[in-house]
Write a protein that holds these residues in place. Structure first.
Motif, PDB file in Angstrom:
ATOM      1  N   UNK A   1       0.803  -1.219   0.000  1.00  0.00           N
ATOM      2  CA  UNK A   1       0.000   0.000   0.000  1.00  0.00           C
ATOM      3  C   UNK A   1       0.837   1.270   0.000  1.00  0.00           C
ATOM      4  N   UNK A   2       2.003   1.215  -0.643  1.00  0.00           N
ATOM      5  CA  UNK A   2       2.901   2.369  -0.693  1.00  0.00           C
ATOM      6  C   UNK A   2       2.821   3.001  -2.079  1.00  0.00           C
ATOM      7  N   UNK A   3       2.433   4.279  -2.108  1.00  0.00           N
ATOM      8  CA  UNK A   3       2.298   5.006  -3.372  1.00  0.00           C
ATOM      9  C   UNK A   3       2.902   6.393  -3.172  1.00  0.00           C
ATOM     10  N   UNK A   4       4.061   6.636  -3.784  1.00  0.00           N
ATOM     11  CA  UNK A   4       4.790   7.875  -3.586  1.00  0.00           C
ATOM     12  C   UNK A   4       5.197   8.481  -4.925  1.00  0.00           C
ATOM     13  N   UNK A   5       5.406   9.799  -4.916  1.00  0.00           N
ATOM     14  CA  UNK A   5       5.945  10.476  -6.105  1.00  0.00           C
ATOM     15  C   UNK A   5       7.244  11.156  -5.718  1.00  0.00           C
ATOM     16  N   UNK A   6       8.261  11.028  -6.579  1.00  0.00           N
ATOM     17  CA  UNK A   6       9.556  11.627  -6.314  1.00  0.00           C
ATOM     18  C   UNK A   6       9.594  13.093  -6.680  1.00  0.00           C
ATOM     19  N   UNK A   7      10.442  13.825  -5.966  1.00  0.00           N
ATOM     20  CA  UNK A   7      10.657  15.235  -6.234  1.00  0.00           C
ATOM     21  C   UNK A   7      12.130  15.570  -6.144  1.00  0.00           C
ATOM     22  N   UNK A   8      12.451  16.788  -5.818  1.00  0.00           N
ATOM     23  CA  UNK A   8      13.838  17.251  -5.756  1.00  0.00           C
ATOM     24  C   UNK A   8      14.611  16.462  -4.696  1.00  0.00           C
ATOM     25  N   UNK A   9      15.750  15.924  -5.095  1.00  0.00           N
ATOM     26  CA  UNK A   9      16.599  15.210  -4.158  1.00  0.00           C
ATOM     27  C   UNK A   9      16.232  13.759  -3.938  1.00  0.00           C
ATOM     28  N   UNK A  10      15.238  13.251  -4.658  1.00  0.00           N
ATOM     29  CA  UNK A  10      14.827  11.860  -4.476  1.00  0.00           C
ATOM     30  C   UNK A  10      15.772  10.885  -5.163  1.00  0.00           C
ATOM     31  N   UNK A  11      16.626  11.360  -6.032  1.00  0.00           N
ATOM     32  CA  UNK A  11      17.488  10.482  -6.823  1.00  0.00           C
ATOM     33  C   UNK A  11      16.911  10.268  -8.204  1.00  0.00           C
ATOM     34  N   UNK A  12      15.615  10.024  -8.256  1.00  0.00           N
ATOM     35  CA  UNK A  12      14.948   9.877  -9.553  1.00  0.00           C
ATOM     36  C   UNK A  12      15.038  11.166 -10.355  1.00  0.00           C
ATOM     37  N   UNK A  13      15.036  12.314  -9.662  1.00  0.00           N
ATOM     38  CA  UNK A  13      15.126  13.591 -10.373  1.00  0.00           C
ATOM     39  C   UNK A  13      16.455  13.724 -11.107  1.00  0.00           C
ATOM     40  N   UNK A  14      17.526  13.169 -10.518  1.00  0.00           N
ATOM     41  CA  UNK A  14      18.834  13.246 -11.170  1.00  0.00           C
ATOM     42  C   UNK A  14      18.848  12.452 -12.467  1.00  0.00           C
ATOM     43  N   UNK A  15      18.226  11.272 -12.447  1.00  0.00           N
ATOM     44  CA  UNK A  15      18.178  10.452 -13.654  1.00  0.00           C
ATOM     45  C   UNK A  15      17.312  11.115 -14.715  1.00  0.00           C
ATOM     46  N   UNK A  16      16.188  11.679 -14.311  1.00  0.00           N
ATOM     47  CA  UNK A  16      15.283  12.339 -15.260  1.00  0.00           C
ATOM     48  C   UNK A  16      15.954  13.551 -15.901  1.00  0.00           C
ATOM     49  N   UNK A  17      16.636  14.338 -15.087  1.00  0.00           N
ATOM     50  CA  UNK A  17      17.309  15.518 -15.619  1.00  0.00           C
ATOM     51  C   UNK A  17      18.477  15.130 -16.523  1.00  0.00           C
ATOM     52  N   UNK A  18      19.132  13.990 -16.216  1.00  0.00           N
ATOM     53  CA  UNK A  18      20.271  13.554 -17.024  1.00  0.00           C
ATOM     54  C   UNK A  18      19.865  13.191 -18.447  1.00  0.00           C
ATOM     55  N   UNK A  19      18.596  12.805 -18.639  1.00  0.00           N
ATOM     56  CA  UNK A  19      18.144  12.472 -19.996  1.00  0.00           C
ATOM     57  C   UNK A  19      17.522  13.688 -20.693  1.00  0.00           C
ATOM     58  N   UNK A  20      17.711  14.862 -20.098  1.00  0.00           N
ATOM     59  CA  UNK A  20      17.230  16.090 -20.728  1.00  0.00           C
ATOM     60  C   UNK A  20      15.764  16.355 -20.525  1.00  0.00           C
ATOM     61  N   UNK A  21      15.156  15.676 -19.546  1.00  0.00           N
ATOM     62  CA  UNK A  21      13.731  15.854 -19.267  1.00  0.00           C
ATOM     63  C   UNK A  21      13.546  16.701 -18.004  1.00  0.00           C
ATOM     64  N   UNK A  22      12.305  17.036 -17.715  1.00  0.00           N
ATOM     65  CA  UNK A  22      11.955  17.807 -16.524  1.00  0.00           C
ATOM     66  C   UNK A  22      11.287  16.884 -15.514  1.00  0.00           C
ATOM     67  N   UNK A  23      11.759  16.931 -14.259  1.00  0.00           N
ATOM     68  CA  UNK A  23      11.155  16.108 -13.220  1.00  0.00           C
ATOM     69  C   UNK A  23       9.833  16.726 -12.788  1.00  0.00           C
ATOM     70  N   UNK A  24       8.746  15.976 -12.962  1.00  0.00           N
ATOM     71  CA  UNK A  24       7.404  16.505 -12.697  1.00  0.00           C
ATOM     72  C   UNK A  24       7.203  16.831 -11.228  1.00  0.00           C
ATOM     73  N   UNK A  25       7.741  16.000 -10.327  1.00  0.00           N
ATOM     74  CA  UNK A  25       7.591  16.265  -8.902  1.00  0.00           C
ATOM     75  C   UNK A  25       8.281  17.545  -8.495  1.00  0.00           C
ATOM     76  N   UNK A  26       9.495  17.733  -8.981  1.00  0.00           N
ATOM     77  CA  UNK A  26      10.226  18.971  -8.682  1.00  0.00           C
ATOM     78  C   UNK A  26       9.474  20.181  -9.221  1.00  0.00           C
ATOM     79  N   UNK A  27       8.874  20.028 -10.398  1.00  0.00           N
ATOM     80  CA  UNK A  27       8.169  21.147 -11.031  1.00  0.00           C
ATOM     81  C   UNK A  27       6.991  21.641 -10.204  1.00  0.00           C
ATOM     82  N   UNK A  28       6.393  20.752  -9.400  1.00  0.00           N
ATOM     83  CA  UNK A  28       5.257  21.197  -8.575  1.00  0.00           C
ATOM     84  C   UNK A  28       5.669  21.413  -7.115  1.00  0.00           C
ATOM     85  N   UNK A  29       6.972  21.443  -6.861  1.00  0.00           N
ATOM     86  CA  UNK A  29       7.468  21.812  -5.542  1.00  0.00           C
ATOM     87  C   UNK A  29       7.690  20.675  -4.561  1.00  0.00           C
ATOM     88  N   UNK A  30       7.689  19.436  -5.024  1.00  0.00           N
ATOM     89  CA  UNK A  30       7.939  18.315  -4.119  1.00  0.00           C
ATOM     90  C   UNK A  30       9.429  18.165  -3.845  1.00  0.00           C
TER      91      UNK A  30
END
Length: 330
Positions: A218-247
């Motif tokens: 029952x774990x449902x989470x979204x990553x944001x700035x500093x989650x680690x996933x944001x680094x991978x997303x940014x490395x492929x030239x994309x925008x991290x959606x969680x960071x964009x909304x302030x997470x």
């Protein structure tokens, strides 16, 4: 509480360009699994010989002396420490593995985390390691204390999970095992590979949301700035959606938050996707179907032991993720 973080193939120096998220039509979109070109780690060509004893500063504030690296136990939540030890050319000295260490050359080793990511003191002591390399992502602390009381040197490396952090981890682990020169050699290889894999966006960047889902728990989470996933997303030239909304970090997934994030692509771990019933089950989660990604089923999954491990294969992981993200719509 450790809830989380349980290829555009090219020549060196080449930069990959990701196209506009509106490229392609809805009929060409769909789910994709990101896979590495090779499933195993690549050790350095020359096997190093540890120069011991060494005394190092452990990241938990202790001064630790390592006198013997003949039986190494590298364990953490992400599998990255084992990946570094094998990449240094010391894989034949490793005696056990954690749940996240799944690459083929380590898969035969006995597990010391029988309950997911909790260390078993009995299992570790049975393997008679001469040194344990770990970080704060795994525990419990009582097991670490018991290992130290038994006389086993336990060295902590810092647990920052990021692309720049890979080099620091390699240096810390190489120093603790008495192979600093091999560490520098591996750092040069890793840094060159990550630099070559990074993507330059073309036009409006894709917006990608990373969802950490574990249906059975029952774990449902979204990553944001500093989650680690944001680094991978940014490395492929994309925008991290969680960071964009302030997470920041990982936050509970809400339908309102996800709809507001409006991702073009949803990124998940492979086992997490399976836990919610695959793509069909993911799209049924609140808010997913109301996003551009859900409407077009632009879902990318990647192996749990690869996506956020931030080990020596990080450059390969960036390439694989870029390839999969752009392949969801052609």
């Amino acid at each position: 509480m450790l809830l989380v973080l349980s290829a555009l193939a090219g020549c060196a120096g080449e930069t990959t360009t990701v196209g506009d998220p509106q490229a392609g039509g809805a009929g060409g979109c769909g789910p994709v699994t990101a896979t590495l070109a090779t499933s195993d780690v690549t050790p350095l060509p020359d096997r190093p010989q540890p120069a011991l004893p060494v005394t190092v500063d452990s990241a938990d504030g202790q001064r630790v002396t390592v006198a013997d690296a003949s039986r190494i136990l590298p364990v953490n939540l992400y599998g990255s420490i084992a990946e570094i030890v094998f990449s240094l050319g010391l894989g034949d000295r490793v005696v056990g593995r954690d749940t996240s260490t799944t690459f083929p050359s380590a898969a035969h080793l006995p597990l010391v985390t029988p309950s997911g990511h909790d260390l078993s003191a009995e299992g570790i002591l049975r393997l008679n390691p001469t040194v344990v390399i770990t970080d704060q992502s795994i525990g419990p602390a009582e097991v670490i204390a018991q290992l130290r009381r038994s006389g086993i040197p336990v060295v902590f490396v810092d647990d920052q999970q990021s692309l720049p952090g890979v080099s620091a981890h390699v240096r810390q682990i190489a120093a603790a095992l008495g192979v600093p020169a091999a560490g520098e050699q591996l750092v040069r290889r890793v840094e060159a590979d990550i630099a070559a894999a990074r993507v330059t966006p073309s036009g409006k960047p894709l917006r990608v949301a990373f969802l950490y889902v574990r249906g059975a728990a029952g774990v449902y989470l979204m990553g944001g700035k500093g989650a680690g996933s944001d680094a991978m997303i940014e490395a492929i030239g994309a925008e991290d959606a969680g960071t964009a909304i302030g997470l920041s970090g990982f936050r509970p997934l809400t339908s309102e938050g996800l709809i507001n994030a409006a991702p073009d692509v949803i990124l998940v771990m492979t086992e997490g996707l399976k836990s919610v019933g695959g793509v069909d089950g993911l799209v049924r989660l609140p808010g997913v179907a109301q996003t551009p990604a859900g409407e077009r089923r632009r879902i990318v999954d990647m192996a749990d032991g690869v996506l956020l491990s931030f080990g020596p294969r990080a450059g390969e992981a960036v390439r694989a993720l870029a390839r999969a993200v752009t392949a969801t719509c052609r």
